[in-house]
Write a protein that holds these residues in place. Structure first.
Motif, PDB file in Angstrom:
ATOM      1  N   GLY A  69       0.995  -1.141  -0.033  1.00 51.22           N
ATOM      2  CA  GLY A  69       0.085  -0.137  -0.077  1.00 51.22           C
ATOM      3  C   GLY A  69       0.945   1.151   0.282  1.00 51.22           C
ATOM      4  O   GLY A  69       2.138   1.064   0.011  1.00 51.22           O
ATOM      5  N   PRO A  70       0.298   2.326  -0.252  1.00 49.71           N
ATOM      6  CA  PRO A  70       0.919   3.665  -0.425  1.00 49.71           C
ATOM      7  C   PRO A  70       1.631   3.836   0.983  1.00 49.71           C
ATOM      8  O   PRO A  70       0.933   3.686   2.153  1.00 49.71           O
ATOM      9  CB  PRO A  70      -0.111   4.546  -0.823  1.00 49.71           C
ATOM     10  CG  PRO A  70      -1.210   4.050  -0.595  1.00 49.71           C
ATOM     11  CD  PRO A  70      -1.236   2.549  -0.633  1.00 49.71           C
ATOM     12  N   GLY A  71       2.827   4.451   0.805  1.00 49.95           N
ATOM     13  CA  GLY A  71       3.402   4.882   2.374  1.00 49.95           C
ATOM     14  C   GLY A  71       2.931   6.421   2.428  1.00 49.95           C
ATOM     15  O   GLY A  71       2.075   7.038   1.978  1.00 49.95           O
ATOM     16  N   PHE A  72       4.069   7.197   3.449  1.00 50.30           N
ATOM     17  CA  PHE A  72       3.872   8.457   3.519  1.00 50.30           C
ATOM     18  C   PHE A  72       4.479   9.238   2.480  1.00 50.30           C
ATOM     19  O   PHE A  72       5.150   8.832   1.486  1.00 50.30           O
ATOM     20  CB  PHE A  72       4.669   8.955   4.707  1.00 50.30           C
ATOM     21  CG  PHE A  72       4.329   8.069   6.046  1.00 50.30           C
ATOM     22  CD1 PHE A  72       3.228   8.669   6.608  1.00 50.30           C
ATOM     23  CD2 PHE A  72       5.096   7.046   6.570  1.00 50.30           C
ATOM     24  CE1 PHE A  72       2.740   7.797   7.885  1.00 50.30           C
ATOM     25  CE2 PHE A  72       4.626   6.318   7.731  1.00 50.30           C
ATOM     26  CZ  PHE A  72       3.712   6.863   8.285  1.00 50.30           C
TER      27      PHE A  72
ATOM     28  N   GLY B 202       8.153  16.796   7.458  1.00 50.57           N
ATOM     29  CA  GLY B 202       7.042  17.590   7.361  1.00 50.57           C
ATOM     30  C   GLY B 202       7.052  18.622   8.647  1.00 50.57           C
ATOM     31  O   GLY B 202       6.051  19.566   8.996  1.00 50.57           O
ATOM     32  N   VAL B 203       8.129  18.342   9.649  1.00 46.63           N
ATOM     33  CA  VAL B 203       8.152  19.343  10.728  1.00 46.63           C
ATOM     34  C   VAL B 203       9.170  20.332  10.421  1.00 46.63           C
ATOM     35  O   VAL B 203      10.217  20.203  10.052  1.00 46.63           O
ATOM     36  CB  VAL B 203       8.510  18.441  12.109  1.00 46.63           C
ATOM     37  CG1 VAL B 203       8.678  19.245  13.017  1.00 46.63           C
ATOM     38  CG2 VAL B 203       7.198  17.656  12.138  1.00 46.63           C
ATOM     39  N   THR B 204       8.829  21.703  10.871  1.00 42.06           N
ATOM     40  CA  THR B 204       9.946  23.016  10.673  1.00 42.06           C
ATOM     41  C   THR B 204      10.416  23.082  11.870  1.00 42.06           C
ATOM     42  O   THR B 204      10.236  22.527  13.200  1.00 42.06           O
ATOM     43  CB  THR B 204       9.163  23.852  10.492  1.00 42.06           C
ATOM     44  OG1 THR B 204       8.224  24.377  11.410  1.00 42.06           O
ATOM     45  CG2 THR B 204       8.316  23.643   9.053  1.00 42.06           C
TER      46      THR B 204
ATOM     47  N   GLU C 218       4.998  13.086  20.992  1.00 45.59           N
ATOM     48  CA  GLU C 218       3.742  13.087  20.400  1.00 45.59           C
ATOM     49  C   GLU C 218       3.047  14.351  19.524  1.00 45.59           C
ATOM     50  O   GLU C 218       2.764  14.248  18.716  1.00 45.59           O
ATOM     51  CB  GLU C 218       2.702  12.520  21.562  1.00 45.59           C
ATOM     52  CG  GLU C 218       2.968  11.434  22.150  1.00 45.59           C
ATOM     53  CD  GLU C 218       2.086  11.080  23.543  1.00 45.59           C
ATOM     54  OE1 GLU C 218       1.428  11.919  23.770  1.00 45.59           O
ATOM     55  OE2 GLU C 218       2.345  10.012  23.994  1.00 45.59           O
ATOM     56  N   GLN C 219       3.513  15.578  20.298  1.00 48.44           N
ATOM     57  CA  GLN C 219       3.242  16.869  19.171  1.00 48.44           C
ATOM     58  C   GLN C 219       3.790  16.731  18.068  1.00 48.44           C
ATOM     59  O   GLN C 219       3.025  17.046  16.874  1.00 48.44           O
ATOM     60  CB  GLN C 219       3.609  17.839  20.176  1.00 48.44           C
ATOM     61  CG  GLN C 219       2.844  18.176  21.127  1.00 48.44           C
ATOM     62  CD  GLN C 219       3.534  19.518  22.006  1.00 48.44           C
ATOM     63  OE1 GLN C 219       4.517  20.226  21.586  1.00 48.44           O
ATOM     64  NE2 GLN C 219       2.576  20.159  23.022  1.00 48.44           N
ATOM     65  N   LEU C 220       5.014  16.471  17.854  1.00 54.09           N
ATOM     66  CA  LEU C 220       5.768  16.509  16.678  1.00 54.09           C
ATOM     67  C   LEU C 220       5.298  15.313  15.749  1.00 54.09           C
ATOM     68  O   LEU C 220       5.226  15.353  14.499  1.00 54.09           O
ATOM     69  CB  LEU C 220       7.459  16.448  16.963  1.00 54.09           C
ATOM     70  CG  LEU C 220       7.815  17.674  17.437  1.00 54.09           C
ATOM     71  CD1 LEU C 220       9.361  17.080  17.949  1.00 54.09           C
ATOM     72  CD2 LEU C 220       7.694  18.855  16.880  1.00 54.09           C
TER      73      LEU C 220
ATOM     74  N   SER D 195       3.601  15.855  12.031  1.00 52.99           N
ATOM     75  CA  SER D 195       4.131  15.213  10.977  1.00 52.99           C
ATOM     76  C   SER D 195       3.217  14.434  10.217  1.00 52.99           C
ATOM     77  O   SER D 195       2.940  14.364   8.962  1.00 52.99           O
ATOM     78  CB  SER D 195       5.361  14.252  11.319  1.00 52.99           C
ATOM     79  OG  SER D 195       5.934  13.318  10.287  1.00 52.99           O
ATOM     80  N   GLN D 196       2.229  13.460  10.985  1.00 55.52           N
ATOM     81  CA  GLN D 196       1.252  12.746  10.630  1.00 55.52           C
ATOM     82  C   GLN D 196       0.313  13.668   9.523  1.00 55.52           C
ATOM     83  O   GLN D 196      -0.243  13.342   8.634  1.00 55.52           O
ATOM     84  CB  GLN D 196       0.657  11.951  11.344  1.00 55.52           C
ATOM     85  CG  GLN D 196       1.354  10.873  11.916  1.00 55.52           C
ATOM     86  CD  GLN D 196       1.570   9.860  10.793  1.00 55.52           C
ATOM     87  OE1 GLN D 196       0.853   9.096  10.389  1.00 55.52           O
ATOM     88  NE2 GLN D 196       2.855   9.774  10.344  1.00 55.52           N
ATOM     89  N   ASP D 197       0.049  14.874  10.331  1.00 55.85           N
ATOM     90  CA  ASP D 197      -0.999  15.835   9.672  1.00 55.85           C
ATOM     91  C   ASP D 197      -0.592  16.098   8.268  1.00 55.85           C
ATOM     92  O   ASP D 197      -1.368  16.464   7.574  1.00 55.85           O
ATOM     93  CB  ASP D 197      -1.100  17.145  10.656  1.00 55.85           C
ATOM     94  CG  ASP D 197      -1.935  16.761  11.939  1.00 55.85           C
ATOM     95  OD1 ASP D 197      -2.629  15.752  12.118  1.00 55.85           O
ATOM     96  OD2 ASP D 197      -1.996  17.705  12.766  1.00 55.85           O
TER      97      ASP D 197
END
Length: 182
Positions: free
Chosen positions: A45-48, A55-57, A171-173, A177-179
């Motif tokens: 299946g597709p990944g990220f 995705g985190v700055t 968890e915040q990071l 990232s997931q968002d």
């Protein structure tokens, strides 16, 4: 006396006999069936989606732990690492926040490594992707999988009392990232 063939005919017959013998020899060696190619593996299946630092700055890091606590020192296709700025001499060098993207890895491999480090493991899910959290007094890591990809977020410090709760930071990071990459 036997008839003598012209040199050109002799070479042609010799070449023909040689070719017949070569084919016969190869046919004898070729009696075993050709090896089969392995069946194609079905994609998991597709990944990220690929993004710098998953995705985190730098601003996201500063918001999670404080504007002057960490400085980005590694930024490449596999991930990023922000070095902790508080050290005593050289003690504490290597501590920091990291995110890495592993293609073709699996959570069981990562679980084994974290157990070997003596960390407590807790299963979790983030935006529908399976994962787990691994932590002890000085570190917290979040691992999430999608398709053939595993993304990890980790914070390690020798000064946990000077930072927010390490697992809250991880968890915040991981959520940010997931968002952005999910």
């Amino acid at each position: 006396m036997a008839p003598v063939m012209p040199p050109r005919a002799t070479r042609a017959v010799s070449a023909l006999v040689g070719a017949v013998l070569a084919v016969a020899a190869l046919a004898g060696c070729g009696s075993a069936p050709a090896p089969e190619s392995p069946p194609p593996t079905a994609p998991a299946g597709p990944g990220f989606r690929a993004m710098d630092c998953n995705g985190v700055t730098d601003a996201d890091i500063a918001k999670a732990v404080g504007a002057t606590s960490f400085t980005k020192v590694v930024d490449n296709d596999s991930g990023c690492f922000w070095q902790e700025n508080t050290v005593i001499g050289t003690f504490g060098v290597g501590m920091g926040i990291s995110t890495w993207w592993y293609r073709g890895s699996d959570l069981d491999t990562e679980r084994t490594l974290e157990r070997s480090a003596g960390r407590e493991l807790t299963e979790m899910s983030l935006d529908g992707n399976k994962g787990f959290k691994a932590h002890d007094d000085n570190a917290c890591s979040i691992y999430v999988t999608k398709g053939q990809d595993v993304i990890t977020w980790s914070i390690q410090t020798m000064n946990p009392g000077m930072l927010p709760d390490l697992c809250v930071v991880a968890e915040q990071l991981a959520q940010r990232s997931q968002d952005r990459v999910n």
